[in-house]
Design an enzyme around this catalytic site. Structure first.
Site, PDB file in Angstrom:
ATOM      1  CB  THR A   1      11.698  -8.180  51.609  1.00  9.33           C
ATOM      2  OG1 THR A   1      12.071  -7.682  50.373  1.00  9.33           O
ATOM      3  CG2 THR A   1      12.292  -7.024  52.514  1.00  9.33           C
ATOM      4  CB  CYS A   2      12.060 -12.287  47.864  1.00 11.25           C
ATOM      5  SG  CYS A   2      11.553 -10.638  46.971  1.00 11.25           S
ATOM      6  CG  PHE A   3      13.742 -15.567  49.900  1.00 11.76           C
ATOM      7  CD1 PHE A   3      13.173 -16.185  49.165  1.00 11.76           C
ATOM      8  CD2 PHE A   3      14.795 -14.552  49.245  1.00 11.76           C
ATOM      9  CE1 PHE A   3      13.391 -16.494  48.028  1.00 11.76           C
ATOM     10  CE2 PHE A   3      15.265 -14.838  48.030  1.00 11.76           C
ATOM     11  CZ  PHE A   3      14.605 -15.768  47.291  1.00 11.76           C
TER      12      PHE A   3
END
Length: 820
Positions: A787-789
């Site tokens: 999710t961070c990327f």
């Protein structure tokens, strides 16, 4: 020394002044502490100077000047180290820049100063480095070299011997560039030096007065013989908060930094914030953006509310039903155009004048005219496009055991299930719009929603609740209006009125009210909420909101507004970190939730759990440092925690306590006030029927997702757009309805929010980050999200059916985001 100088081709006297101003965005190499950076400047590996140490920061500000003897071929190397780790093997290396003097400045007395911003580079050890270094080069040495000194600053002790010349320059016999530069390098003069230029990304948001004072560089100083001299005006100056490197900001705009050092802009004209630098057409751009946001907000809905693209609103349905009921009572006629009753049917009237129908064939009665067709929408299964079908009610047969049909006071039919003590608008005899081919989470969410809204505590009370606000002061007016009313009054029908505007609220005004209010309430301008480290649109409570002495009253008010929106079936244009939704539900936060708060810190804690930390690899105790307005305090995670070392045996407890402190403890008072206001309208036992992802949809609604835009702004790694599995993926996404698409968006990016300008503005933890599909994993595995990327690891599935099954299961069953 002069002979050596002539052999080296260097002048006998210093001819270049190097001002090391600041570094920005250094790499946090230590797991739990910020570095203590200092810089070491070296000319050809011989002349070396060292700055003071900046404590606990990734954005150190030194502003120290040093004089060197150079020629055009001299190489200036500036290395940044962490003083805490300087005696270790890698010396706490944080980056280096190398500059050939002749490439950047002419060595003549009247040459212009050169302000340089260079990316820090790796060393031979290939350690990861981040950030930039800002320096100034000047050939004007007529003013005394004055280096900034502060009582709290210190210079690192460097261990190799050195010989200092009278001007403070250190000569070293070795000409090799060493990563361990050795000097004490104290400059001869110690008077305070006027602050040089500091770039926008390093300007403090809380030191405007200091910056203004520091910008004055023409103060009179005295020479050694007491003769006053006027130093020349420095060409570069401290930037005010109302300008940046590109020039002056438009009137009413201010440049600030958030807690992560990210620059954003405040528009005091409209009291809004933006990540983008304002332009001359800022006002029209802002209006266009707000209109796009408003349209996107108004298009949001929930499964129970969607019965077709052109379906009438609830108010329209009620108005039509009321008109039809009135016509039936007054005229005794049936609905126009329905024709004759089927054989064996008879229409009768109650003493109150309401018509009902008798089926002599089955000896049953019903309120529903058998000549009318009941329209249903089929979801999923073999009817993915939601085609409206017709089925005569007379062919449905009797209701199942324990069910009863009733009418609302507006003549709308609903059904009571006495077995489960629930009500629904859906006729249980009709084919379920949630058949067995529809994912379990969809059946559950919709049924949860029906149950939630059918409870007595969620029913709108008789009467009206009038709220009058001014658009230009909606936050203040709403705070006063909503705070003064009791929870009982707020449960009455909401009637919103904007000052100076005539109109009746049949839903449109209240939607506009919540749209505008949510933009104000959650605006970082008010310091109540801040953007998370995950991206620049998900929100979290600001732990430093106490700068506003009334902040707890505001959090109670915000809790009321969120509860009010849920109660009256309106949506807020705001999205929070996953942990915030879990806190509302009373669920414990876990390490996985830290990813949405601080991805780097999450990786550090995960590394600690996965690796052996014995032997002093991590020097940590059960305590942490907390900085509030420049004051750093040590907080114990448990009693006497600062004296308890973290070991392999207790590291799991440490991680749990650290996560709880970072997410919950720091905002405990604020969240308690929020929950107090929220639970005045929404009972805790009712909201607990949802999970955190369903709660996000309940508060923010489900957006209509443009798959073409999504596909257009997608990158591929290991795949191309023409690959069969990619075609399968987009075919599957197109076949899903809005809720399933929103679930997929949640799964891959951490939130169901779509940027106003579409997927091209999608953000990751490190800035703009397009949605990416990467070839990874075995075909027997489920897809995995980062999710961070904004990245989806998609195995190369062989068939469309296999991809649909695996992707649906991953989206349905995954409880957390970013399982890496």
């Amino acid at each position: 020394m002069s002979n050596n100088t002539r052999m080296d081709g260097l002048p006998a006297q210093p001819n270049l002044r190097v001002t090391i101003i600041a570094a920005d965005g250094l790499y946090k190499r230590d797991v739990f502490r910020f570095p203590d950076p200092f810089a070491v400047a070296t000319i050809n590996g011989e002349q070396t100077k060292t700055t003071q140490v900046s404590k606990r920061t990734l954005n150190p500000y030194w502003n120290e000047s040093f004089d060197f003897r150079v020629n055009e071929d001299s190489i200036l190397a500036i290395q940044v180290f962490d003083q805490k780790k300087f005696k270790k093997k890698d010396q706490g290396f944080l980056g280096v820049i190398n500059i050939r003097i002749g490439d950047v400045i002419d060595l003549v007395p009247d040459a212009d100063d050169q302000m340089l911003t260079r990316d820090l580079k790796k060393s031979n050890d290939n350690l990861v480095v981040h950030g930039k270094l800002i320096i100034n080069l000047s050939t004007n040495l007529s003013t005394p070299n004055r280096t900034q000194q502060t009582p709290s600053a210190s210079r690192p002790s460097l261990l190799a011997p050195q010989t200092s010349t009278p001007n403070g320059t250190t000569d070293r016999p070795s000409s090799a560039m060493s990563s361990a530069v050795s000097t004490n390098g104290t400059p001869a003069a110690s008077q305070p030096m006027p602050l040089a230029h500091r770039p926008a990304s390093l300007a403090s948001t809380t030191s405007t007065s200091q910056a203004t004072a520091a910008a004055t560089t023409s103060t009179t100083t005295a020479t050694a013989n007491g003769t006053p001299v006027q130093p020349r005006q420095v060409d570069v100056r401290q930037l005010s908060p109302f300008e940046d490197a590109l020039g002056r900001l438009p009137p009413g705009w201010e440049r600030r930094e958030d807690h992560l050092g990210r620059t954003y802009y405040v528009d005091h004209n409209t009291r809004t914030t933006s990540w983008n630098r304002p332009t001359g057409t800022g006002q029209s751009d802002a209006e266009a953006t707000q209109q796009a946001q408003r349209q996107q907000h108004q298009n949001r809905s929930l499964p129970e509310d969607r019965t077709g693209a052109n379906s009438p609103t609830l108010q329209q349905q009620q108005a039509v039903a009321q008109a039809q009921a009135t016509a039936l009572v007054h005229t005794g006629a049936t609905t126009a155009g329905t024709g004759e009753l089927p054989p064996g049917w008879e229409m009768r009237w109650t003493p109150e004048g309401r018509p009902y129908f008798v089926d002599h064939n089955t000896r049953t009665t019903t309120w529903v005219d058998p000549r009318r067709q009941q329209y249903i929408r089929m979801y999923g299964g073999n009817n993915p496009n939601g085609i409206i079908q017709q089925q005569p009610v007379s062919q449905l047969g009797p209701l199942p055991s324990g069910w009863e049909m009733r009418l609302t006071n507006t003549a709308r039919v609903y059904f009571v299930d006495h077995n489960t003590k629930t009500t629904t608008w859906d006729d249980p005899r009709l084919p379920s719009s949630l058949d067995q081919n529809v994912p379990q989470y969809k059946r559950d969410f919709r049924r949860k929603l029906i149950y939630f809204r059918s409870q007595p505590a969620m029913r709108i009370l008789s009467g009206q609740c009038h709220i009058k606000v001014r658009r230009s002061h909606i936050f203040e007016d709403a705070f006063a209006e909503i705070s003064r009313q009791s929870a009982t009054d707020l449960k009455k029908r909401l009637m919103i009125k904007f000052d100076g505007e005539d109109g009746l609220d049949y839903g449109g005004l209240s939607r506009e009210f919540f749209f505008l209010l949510s933009h104000e309430m959650f605006n970082p301008f008010y310091c109540l909420f801040e953007y998370s480290a995950h991206d620049n649109y998900t929100l979290q409570i600001n732990p430093h909101s106490g700068i506003n002495p009334e902040h707890l009253n505001y959090f109670k008010f915000i809790g009321r507004v969120v509860g009010l929106a849920i109660f009256h079936r309106r949506f807020l244009d705001a999205f929070f970190i996953t942990a915030f939704y879990k806190m509302i539900l009373g669920k414990p936060v876990t390490l996985a939730d830290m990813e949405g708060v601080d991805a780097d810190f999450h990786r550090s804690l995960q590394w600690m759990l996965d690796n052996d930390i014995s032997g002093g690899i991590i020097e940590a105790t059960f305590s942490t440092e907390d900085e509030r307005f420049g004051v750093i305090t040590v907080e114990d995670l448990k009693p006497n925690g600062r004296n308890i070392e973290v070991t392999n045996e207790n590291k799991r407890e440490y991680v749990e306590l650290m996560v709880k402190w970072r997410i919950q403890k720091r905002v405990e008072e604020q969240f308690k006030a929020f929950k107090e206001g929220f639970n005045e309208l929404i009972p805790q036992d009712l909201i607990n029927v949802f999970d955190e992802r369903e709660l996000e949809l309940l508060i923010g609604g489900i957006a209509e997702i443009d798959v073409d835009d999504w596909k257009k702004h997608t990158d591929y790694r290991g795949y191309t757009e023409s690959d069969e599995v990619i075609q399968f993926f987009w075919q599957t996404v197109r076949s899903w309805d809005s809720e399933q698409k929103s679930r997929l968006l949640q799964f891959t990016t951490g939130t169901s929010r779509i940027p106003v300008n579409g997927f091209k503005d999608l953000q990751g933890s490190d800035g703009p980050r397009r949605f990416t599909i990467e070839r990874a994993g075995d075909i027997n595995n489920l897809p995995k999200a980062h999710t961070c990327f904004n990245r989806l690891d998609l195995p190369p599935y062989k068939t469309l059916e296999q991809l649909q099954q695996k992707l649906t299961m991953a989206v349905e069953e995954t409880m957390g985001f970013g399982q890496e």
